[in-house]
Design an enzyme around this catalytic site. Structure first.
Site, PDB file in Angstrom:
ATOM      1  N   LYS A 184      57.249 -65.495  53.346  1.00 45.86           N
ATOM      2  CA  LYS A 184      57.513 -66.376  52.207  1.00 45.86           C
ATOM      3  C   LYS A 184      57.313 -65.635  50.901  1.00 45.86           C
ATOM      4  O   LYS A 184      58.053 -65.814  49.955  1.00 45.86           O
ATOM      5  CB  LYS A 184      56.573 -67.587  52.293  1.00 45.86           C
ATOM      6  CG  LYS A 184      56.725 -68.600  51.176  1.00 45.86           C
ATOM      7  CD  LYS A 184      58.028 -69.346  51.323  1.00 45.86           C
ATOM      8  CE  LYS A 184      58.283 -70.306  50.179  1.00 45.86           C
ATOM      9  NZ  LYS A 184      59.727 -70.573  50.042  1.00 45.86           N
ATOM     10  N   GLU A 188      69.034 -66.123  57.353  1.00 46.91           N
ATOM     11  CA  GLU A 188      67.568 -66.092  57.436  1.00 46.91           C
ATOM     12  C   GLU A 188      67.030 -66.902  58.605  1.00 46.91           C
ATOM     13  O   GLU A 188      66.108 -66.471  59.276  1.00 46.91           O
ATOM     14  CB  GLU A 188      66.954 -66.692  56.155  1.00 46.91           C
ATOM     15  CG  GLU A 188      66.866 -65.769  54.984  1.00 46.91           C
ATOM     16  CD  GLU A 188      66.212 -66.445  53.778  1.00 46.91           C
ATOM     17  OE1 GLU A 188      65.399 -65.814  53.119  1.00 46.91           O
ATOM     18  OE2 GLU A 188      66.535 -67.626  53.479  1.00 46.91           O
ATOM     19  N   CYS A 228      51.163 -60.967  54.511  1.00 43.98           N
ATOM     20  CA  CYS A 228      49.722 -60.953  54.771  1.00 43.98           C
ATOM     21  C   CYS A 228      48.992 -61.979  53.909  1.00 43.98           C
ATOM     22  O   CYS A 228      49.329 -62.192  52.751  1.00 43.98           O
ATOM     23  CB  CYS A 228      49.138 -59.588  54.456  1.00 43.98           C
ATOM     24  SG  CYS A 228      49.813 -58.287  55.473  1.00 43.98           S
ATOM     25  N   ARG A 279      53.447 -68.434  54.967  1.00 45.01           N
ATOM     26  CA  ARG A 279      53.873 -67.199  54.294  1.00 45.01           C
ATOM     27  C   ARG A 279      54.603 -66.250  55.239  1.00 45.01           C
ATOM     28  O   ARG A 279      55.262 -65.318  54.790  1.00 45.01           O
ATOM     29  CB  ARG A 279      52.643 -66.481  53.728  1.00 45.01           C
ATOM     30  CG  ARG A 279      51.897 -67.298  52.701  1.00 45.01           C
ATOM     31  CD  ARG A 279      50.552 -66.684  52.393  1.00 45.01           C
ATOM     32  NE  ARG A 279      50.700 -65.388  51.770  1.00 45.01           N
ATOM     33  CZ  ARG A 279      50.770 -65.181  50.474  1.00 45.01           C
ATOM     34  NH1 ARG A 279      50.698 -66.214  49.643  1.00 45.01           N
ATOM     35  NH2 ARG A 279      50.893 -63.978  49.973  1.00 45.01           N
ATOM     36  N   TRP A 332      51.232 -59.264  58.364  1.00 48.04           N
ATOM     37  CA  TRP A 332      52.678 -59.073  58.456  1.00 48.04           C
ATOM     38  C   TRP A 332      52.855 -57.566  58.461  1.00 48.04           C
ATOM     39  O   TRP A 332      52.600 -56.898  57.456  1.00 48.04           O
ATOM     40  CB  TRP A 332      53.351 -59.709  57.245  1.00 48.04           C
ATOM     41  CG  TRP A 332      54.843 -59.731  57.241  1.00 48.04           C
ATOM     42  CD1 TRP A 332      55.654 -60.665  57.825  1.00 48.04           C
ATOM     43  CD2 TRP A 332      55.719 -58.810  56.578  1.00 48.04           C
ATOM     44  NE1 TRP A 332      56.970 -60.379  57.574  1.00 48.04           N
ATOM     45  CE2 TRP A 332      57.049 -59.243  56.811  1.00 48.04           C
ATOM     46  CE3 TRP A 332      55.523 -57.666  55.819  1.00 48.04           C
ATOM     47  CZ2 TRP A 332      58.155 -58.576  56.321  1.00 48.04           C
ATOM     48  CZ3 TRP A 332      56.634 -57.000  55.324  1.00 48.04           C
ATOM     49  CH2 TRP A 332      57.933 -57.448  55.572  1.00 48.04           C
ATOM     50  N   LYS A 357      70.787 -68.288  53.529  1.00 45.61           N
ATOM     51  CA  LYS A 357      70.031 -69.312  54.271  1.00 45.61           C
ATOM     52  C   LYS A 357      70.371 -69.288  55.758  1.00 45.61           C
ATOM     53  O   LYS A 357      69.493 -69.292  56.615  1.00 45.61           O
ATOM     54  CB  LYS A 357      70.395 -70.671  53.669  1.00 45.61           C
ATOM     55  CG  LYS A 357      69.373 -71.654  53.408  1.00 45.61           C
ATOM     56  CD  LYS A 357      68.398 -71.504  52.304  1.00 45.61           C
ATOM     57  CE  LYS A 357      67.922 -70.137  51.967  1.00 45.61           C
ATOM     58  NZ  LYS A 357      67.117 -70.021  50.796  1.00 45.61           N
ATOM     59  N   GLU A 390      73.994 -67.792  48.405  1.00 41.90           N
ATOM     60  CA  GLU A 390      72.772 -68.498  48.794  1.00 41.90           C
ATOM     61  C   GLU A 390      72.969 -69.197  50.148  1.00 41.90           C
ATOM     62  O   GLU A 390      72.077 -69.184  51.000  1.00 41.90           O
ATOM     63  CB  GLU A 390      72.391 -69.499  47.690  1.00 41.90           C
ATOM     64  CG  GLU A 390      71.153 -70.335  47.946  1.00 41.90           C
ATOM     65  CD  GLU A 390      69.897 -69.530  48.240  1.00 41.90           C
ATOM     66  OE1 GLU A 390      69.860 -68.321  48.019  1.00 41.90           O
ATOM     67  OE2 GLU A 390      68.928 -70.152  48.749  1.00 41.90           O
ATOM     68  N   ASN A 422      45.255 -56.679  52.090  1.00 44.20           N
ATOM     69  CA  ASN A 422      46.690 -56.847  51.822  1.00 44.20           C
ATOM     70  C   ASN A 422      47.129 -55.717  50.913  1.00 44.20           C
ATOM     71  O   ASN A 422      46.384 -55.340  50.005  1.00 44.20           O
ATOM     72  CB  ASN A 422      46.958 -58.156  51.074  1.00 44.20           C
ATOM     73  CG  ASN A 422      46.759 -59.370  51.926  1.00 44.20           C
ATOM     74  OD1 ASN A 422      46.516 -59.255  53.121  1.00 44.20           O
ATOM     75  ND2 ASN A 422      46.837 -60.542  51.311  1.00 44.20           N
ATOM     76  N   GLY A 423      48.330 -55.219  51.108  1.00 47.32           N
ATOM     77  CA  GLY A 423      48.821 -54.130  50.257  1.00 47.32           C
ATOM     78  C   GLY A 423      49.053 -52.889  51.091  1.00 47.32           C
ATOM     79  O   GLY A 423      49.070 -52.949  52.323  1.00 47.32           O
ATOM     80  N   HIS A 480      90.293 -58.027  49.597  1.00 45.52           N
ATOM     81  CA  HIS A 480      90.144 -56.580  49.407  1.00 45.52           C
ATOM     82  C   HIS A 480      89.219 -55.954  50.451  1.00 45.52           C
ATOM     83  O   HIS A 480      88.625 -54.916  50.193  1.00 45.52           O
ATOM     84  CB  HIS A 480      89.620 -56.284  47.993  1.00 45.52           C
ATOM     85  CG  HIS A 480      90.567 -56.719  46.917  1.00 45.52           C
ATOM     86  ND1 HIS A 480      91.821 -56.161  46.763  1.00 45.52           N
ATOM     87  CD2 HIS A 480      90.467 -57.678  45.969  1.00 45.52           C
ATOM     88  CE1 HIS A 480      92.437 -56.744  45.736  1.00 45.52           C
ATOM     89  NE2 HIS A 480      91.638 -57.682  45.248  1.00 45.52           N
TER      90      HIS A 480
END
Ligand code: G6P
Length: 606
Positions: A601, A487, A2, A27, A72, A484, A480, A98-99, A503
């Protein structure tokens, strides 16, 4: 996640609000809207991109006060009704938030029992009706907002607009809100990026602050009453306009910016004379570094992967126990905090709610925390009050790239500093400094000839899943790389320490399964090669990231060479091909590289 933007001045508000929302797009969001005050409160909101919002806006909207939002979804589906701003029943109060309001469910029930019809499923809408009840009982706008916020629990960064008053009321508690003071005009946003083109004079609201923005100025008070200590700050960091500079996507631009960004991160900090590094902002004297009991590093997502590299580097160079923690776990695991330990909160945005909560938890238990942060003046940076800015410059793509390499860079600098205080010699330090200085050039060299990325893309783009393997410092690099690709190309990916693969994950391998192996020429090379052979024996196709000239390349189906470097610094180079594989795969699959679905983001809710 948001985003909020608001404006009060003499100019037409609507175009500025839309432009502000565009700056917040990076974002991640699912819907957007604006409210402008003229004779009425004119609200327009819609699911989808800000470009969709622009399409439904009238050619001209009167009014030079307004608030705007990118949503969002947290409470309620992605619908026009759930988008912000929310209006009260008679259209005289509008709010963006927001929140999360934790006790919204009970409040909804009480509002409904009073005959108030809520139009959305959101927690945020409850606030606008509570404010209205206050106004109807004779309270002034500030008092109505104050009394509302005293009755709710949760987090907020919010702005409220009133049909009958030329003002915006703002409040912050756990969700960032920043007020920018221009000439005869005022801006408000949840994100400094959105303000930087208008002004560098900023008030960072603190938790518990409320602000009334009018033509005559900005009045900041505390929710509990009394004045606030929040004062104006001049943003020193030149964030500038983050445009694409001819690249088709921010992500590609940011991948290619890494050499320059890393130069900024290490510039003036590598100390050849002493074989160490200079990190003044840390405010850690040698005696403190020497007497520290252990180091904890805390972050989320990409930042957590950087923490894992920091953990290994610190333990190896400084011979002190170091542990990386996922912030959302750390916060609730009632961790034992030792005031002699060194804690790092690692975050690109400096606003991630989980990391922020972990910082507060450590501070509450008597520990001190150092920030490793990109965004100057962000909540984590201010809360820590000490640390290292990584100087990546604005990172706009949701998938983090240049912030990752600079987080790793900053943590390696710290590992050297601590190592010199505790264990290794000046000569060893000088060698690392020399090698470190070369890395940005080596990154450039690699990026000028990135190898057969397209062949790797052919192997992964239609795969059911992709496995990433590495050992030692390359294990977090594998994580990482997997993060990526997952995502932005939505391919299930699994990252494993190469030795652990046998394993369990080995069960996934079948003829043609792509496996990305990160194998720099370090002490783990032989063992990594053994894991690679185990994969090949099950028909897997190997995409190998290896050092130039290493004969290991012959074993691979696709071999991607990176320049040779000090093994300690290898993550700074070996991660780059994984970024390019993710980027090119997402393109090949037609995914929205810069704005992947569902992700944000900066995740400002827990
Ligand atoms: C979100 C982003 C990730 C990022 C993480 C931590 O989940 O999508 O890319 O790594 O937040 O963000 P931070 O700003 O704290 O580094």
């Amino acid at each position: 996640m948001c985003g909020i933007f608001g404006f009060l001045g003499n100019r037409s508000a609507a175009p500025l609000l839309v432009e502000g929302l565009r700056k917040l797009e990076y974002r991640g969001y699912d819907s957007s809207g604006i409210a402008v005050k003229n004779d009425n409160l004119q609200v327009h909101k819609i699911v989808g991109k800000v470009s969709e919002l622009s399409k439904i806006l009238p050619n001209h909207i009167d009014g030079n006060i307004g608030i705007a939002h990118t949503r969002w979804a947290t409470h309620g589906l992605v619908t026009n009704e759930n988008a912000h701003p929310h209006l009260n029943s008679d259209g005289t109060v509008a709010l963006v938030h927001n929140g999360i309001i934790d006790n919204a469910r009970g409040i909804r029930t009480r509002l409904e029992s009073k005959g108030i019809q809520l139009r959305s499923e959101t927690d945020s809408e409850t606030l606008v009706h509570m404010i209205t009840i206050g106004l109807n009982s004779g309270q002034e706008p500030l008092e109505a907002v104050r009394q509302t916020l005293k009755r709710v629990t949760g987090t907020w960064g919010l702005c409220v607009l009133f049909k009958d008053h030329d003002l915006i009321i703002c409040a912050r508690n756990g969700s960032p809100l920043i007020i920018g003071k221009g000439d005869d005009e005022t801006f408000v946003s949840s994100d400094p990026h959105a303000l930087s083109q208008h002004t560098q004079n900023i008030f960072f609201l603190e938790d518990g602050d409320m602000a009334v923005i009018t033509k005559s100025g900005i009045d900041i008070t505390r929710l509990e009453g009394g004045s606030s200590d929040t004062s104006i700050t001049v943003l020193e960091e030149e964030w500038g306009e983050a445009d694409m500079a001819g690249y088709p996507h921010f992500m590609l631009k940011e991948i290619y910016e890494q050499p320059e960004a890393l130069r900024r991160c290490i510039s003036g900090r590598l100390d050849y004379k002493n074989g160490s590094s200079k990190l003044g902002g840390l405010k850690l004297e040698p005696v403190r570094l020497h007497s520290a009991t252990h180091v904890r590093l805390i972050g989320c997502g990409t930042a957590y992967n950087a923490c894992r590299i920091g953990q290994l580097a610190i333990e190896s160079l400084a011979r002190i126990p170091a542990v990386a923690h996922v912030a959302s776990e750390f916060r609730y695991n009632n961790s034992v905090i030792n005031p002699n330990a060194i804690h790092f909160a690692v975050s690109q945005s400096g606003e991630t709610a989980d990391t922020l909560s972990a910082v507060k938890e450590i501070q509450l238990k008597g520990g001190s925390v150092h920030g490793i942060v990109n965004v100057v003046g962000s909540s984590i940076a201010r809360l820590c009050g000490q640390g290292v800015y990584i100087h990546s410059g604005p990172e706009q793509a949701v998938a983090s790239t240049k912030a990752f390499t600079n987080m790793v860079g900053a943590l390696l600098l710290f590992a050297m500093r601590m190592g010199r205080t505790r264990s290794f010699s000046r000569e060893k330090g000088q060698l690392i400094v020399k090698n470190f200085e070369k890395i940005p050039d080596l990154m450039e060299k690699y990026l000028s000839n990135p190898g057969p990325i397209d062949e790797a893309v052919e192997l992964v783009k239609d795969a059911k899943s992709v496995m990433f393997l590495g050992r030692g410092l390359s294990s977090p690099v594998a994580s990482e790389g997997a993060l990526k690709l997952m995502e932005i190309a939505y391919i299930p990916c699994l990252a494993y320490p190469a030795g652990e693969m046998k394993h369990g994950p080995i069960a996934l391998l079948e003829e043609g399964s792509p496996v990305v192996v990160i194998a720099p020429n370090d002490k783990h090379r032989e063992k990594t090669m053994a894991a690679m052979h185990e994969c090949k024996a099950r028909g897997a196709k190997i995409i190998l990231i290896h050092e130039e000239g290493d004969s290991i390349a012959e074993e691979a189906d696709v071999a991607i060479p990176i320049p040779a470097c000090d093994p300690l610094l290898s993550p700074l180079l070996s991660v780059v091909p994984t970024q390019l594989i993710a980027y090119q795969t997402a393109l090949a699959l037609g995914c929205d590289v810069d704005r992947p679905r569902n992700l944000a983001k900066s995740v400002t809710v827990e």
